[in-house]
Design an enzyme around this catalytic site. Structure first.
Site, PDB file in Angstrom:
ATOM      1  N   GLY A 114       0.828  -1.206   0.000  1.00 37.89           N
ATOM      2  CA  GLY A 114       0.000   0.000   0.000  1.00 37.89           C
ATOM      3  C   GLY A 114       0.862   1.256   0.000  1.00 37.89           C
TER       4      GLY A 114
ATOM      5  N   ASP B 292      -8.463  -2.252  -0.449  1.00 40.67           N
ATOM      6  CA  ASP B 292      -9.267  -1.028  -0.306  1.00 40.67           C
ATOM      7  C   ASP B 292      -9.418  -0.221  -1.595  1.00 40.67           C
ATOM      8  OD1 ASP B 292      -9.374  -1.763   2.317  1.00 40.67           O
ATOM      9  OD2 ASP B 292      -8.072  -0.184   3.065  1.00 40.67           O
TER      10      ASP B 292
HETATM   11  O1  F6P Z   1      -5.516  -3.456   3.908  1.00 35.86           O
HETATM   12  C1  F6P Z   1      -6.179  -2.326   4.435  1.00 35.86           C
HETATM   13  C2  F6P Z   1      -7.158  -2.777   5.428  1.00 35.86           C
HETATM   14  O2  F6P Z   1      -7.880  -3.764   4.804  1.00 35.86           O
HETATM   15  C3  F6P Z   1      -8.096  -1.727   5.990  1.00 35.86           C
HETATM   16  O3  F6P Z   1      -9.277  -1.539   5.294  1.00 35.86           O
HETATM   17  C4  F6P Z   1      -8.319  -2.221   7.380  1.00 35.86           C
HETATM   18  O4  F6P Z   1      -8.597  -1.179   8.232  1.00 35.86           O
HETATM   19  C5  F6P Z   1      -6.993  -2.809   7.718  1.00 35.86           C
HETATM   20  O5  F6P Z   1      -6.487  -3.318   6.538  1.00 35.86           O
HETATM   21  C6  F6P Z   1      -7.024  -3.860   8.777  1.00 35.86           C
HETATM   22  O6  F6P Z   1      -5.690  -4.207   9.014  1.00 35.86           O
HETATM   23  P1  F6P Z   1      -5.199  -5.263  10.079  1.00 35.86           P
HETATM   24  O7  F6P Z   1      -5.179  -6.565   9.384  1.00 35.86           O
HETATM   25  O8  F6P Z   1      -3.824  -4.816  10.431  1.00 35.86           O
HETATM   26  O9  F6P Z   1      -6.151  -5.221  11.201  1.00 35.86           O
END
Ligand code: F6P
Length: 366
Positions: free
Chosen positions: A104, A152
């Protein structure tokens, strides 16, 4: 022979493994040597077995896989110059001076910083006696190429990020399942989907599933959104709808930036409209499962293009990010794409929602 490494970083997404496969195979097909850095930046800092030479057959069967088979991790050490110095030393040791990163905007920003610091890191390796001038003489420049892996769809400048269509498909499938039970009981469901700063998944799921109401970070509802939402839903019910689906992006908020939680929406539907309401948080199911055909295609075409970008780079080339625009695979300036992405986040934080919407790609803003 040129040595090219591929790494995945940040949150995983479906199609990342397909991107690794494409980079490894295109590297080998171009007569170069392929490496994979396991566990994201952590692997670059730790070096050793985490930077592994890859052969053609090592990535067999990876095209359809979800997640990333070379791992990803948060790495505090790489945030510090000392960590980046160790990473540079590990790369010199393996003879690698080109890195393709699938991640990202945060991961890609880290990569470009590494590229800009590279000459001074190489100098420091010599001045601190870790490497001789002879050993580093072919490592004057670091080539970085970005691939955007994110469910996203949150990088400006590309129509789609690797993973977003698999995730959207997963969400639609889950909502279809929910529809069946909602219809049976005439219930309302408030469904939270991922998207901290970007409402693409919520909006597209809303369109694809015929949701009654959608909450997005970029385009918060009006000041009197409670009345607005209740009136829309009452109207739909009067038209004969037996179920109600409200989709809330995880980063949704009102115009004052107060978070709109699924529970707040549920209470409104229960208390004001007397609907039997449930909340479903789809969570990491959205990031799991196999990659859809579009993500396999995107990962493959972009992985191939990333290797071509490495091989065509000159010392003057700024880091590119591989995008897809109107169905064409194109290279864009990585840091400009990251800046546009960050601008939208800043406009949301400044409550300038008009600018934030205008800053999203045209088809999303409409
Ligand atoms: O990849 C981005 C995302 O999917 C966001 O939409 C979400 O808030 C986040 O990852 C969640 O991340 P983690 O797996 O670190 O909780």
């Amino acid at each position: 022979m040129k040595k090219i490494a591929v790494m995945t970083s940040g949150g995983d997404s479906q199609g990342m493994s397909g991107a690794v496969r494409a980079v490894v195979r295109q590297t080998i097909a171009s007569g170069c040597i392929a490496y994979a850095v396991y566990e994201g930046y952590e692997g670059l800092v730790q070096g050793g077995d985490l930077i592994k030479r890859m052969q053609w057959e090592d990535v067999r069967g990876w095209l359809s896989e979800g997640g990333t088979l070379i791992g990803t991790a948060r790495c505090m050490a790489f945030m510090e110059r000392a960590g980046r110095l160790t990473a540079a030393n590990n790369m010199v040791e393996k003879g690698i001076d080109a890195l393709i990163i699938c991640g990202g905007d945060g991961s890609l920003t880290g990569a470009d910083k590494f590229r800009s610091e590279w000459p001074s890191l190489i100098d420091e390796l010599v001045t601190t006696g870790k490497r001789t001038a002879e050993e580093v003489k072919q490592f004057k420049h670091l080539n970085i190429v970005g691939l955007v892996g994110s469910i996203d769809n949150d990088l400006s400048g590309t129509d789609a990020t690797i993973g977003c269509y698999s995730s959207l498909g997963r969400i639609c499938q889950a909502i279809d399942y929910i529809d069946a039970t909602a219809l049976s009981h005439q219930r309302a469901f408030v469904i939270e989907v991922m998207g901290r700063h970007c409402g693409w998944l919520a909006l597209m799921a809303g369109v694809s599933c015929g949701a009654d109401f959608v909450f997005l970070p970029e385009n918060p509802p009006s000041e009197n959104w409670e009345e607005e939402m209740c009136s829309v839903i009452s109207k739909h019910r009067k038209l004969g709808k037996r179920k109600t689906i409200v989709i809330v992006a995880e980063g949704a908020h009102d115009r004052q930036l107060t978070h709109i939680s699924p529970d707040v929406v549920k209470d409104l539907l229960s208390n004001r409209l007397h609907l039997d309401t449930r909340v479903t948080t789809l969570g990491h199911v959205q990031r799991g499962g196999t990659a859809c055909a579009y993500d396999r295609m995107l990962a493959t075409l972009q992985g191939v293009e990333a290797v071509k970008a490495v091989l065509e780079a000159t010392p003057e080339t700024t880091s590119p990010v591989i995008c897809i625009v109107e169905n064409k695979i194109v290279r864009k300036n990585l840091m400009e794409a990251v800046k546009m992405t960050k601008d939208v986040a800043a406009q949301i934080a400044a409550k300038d929602f008009g600018a934030a919407m205008a800053g999203r790609d045209a088809e999303f803003a409409e």
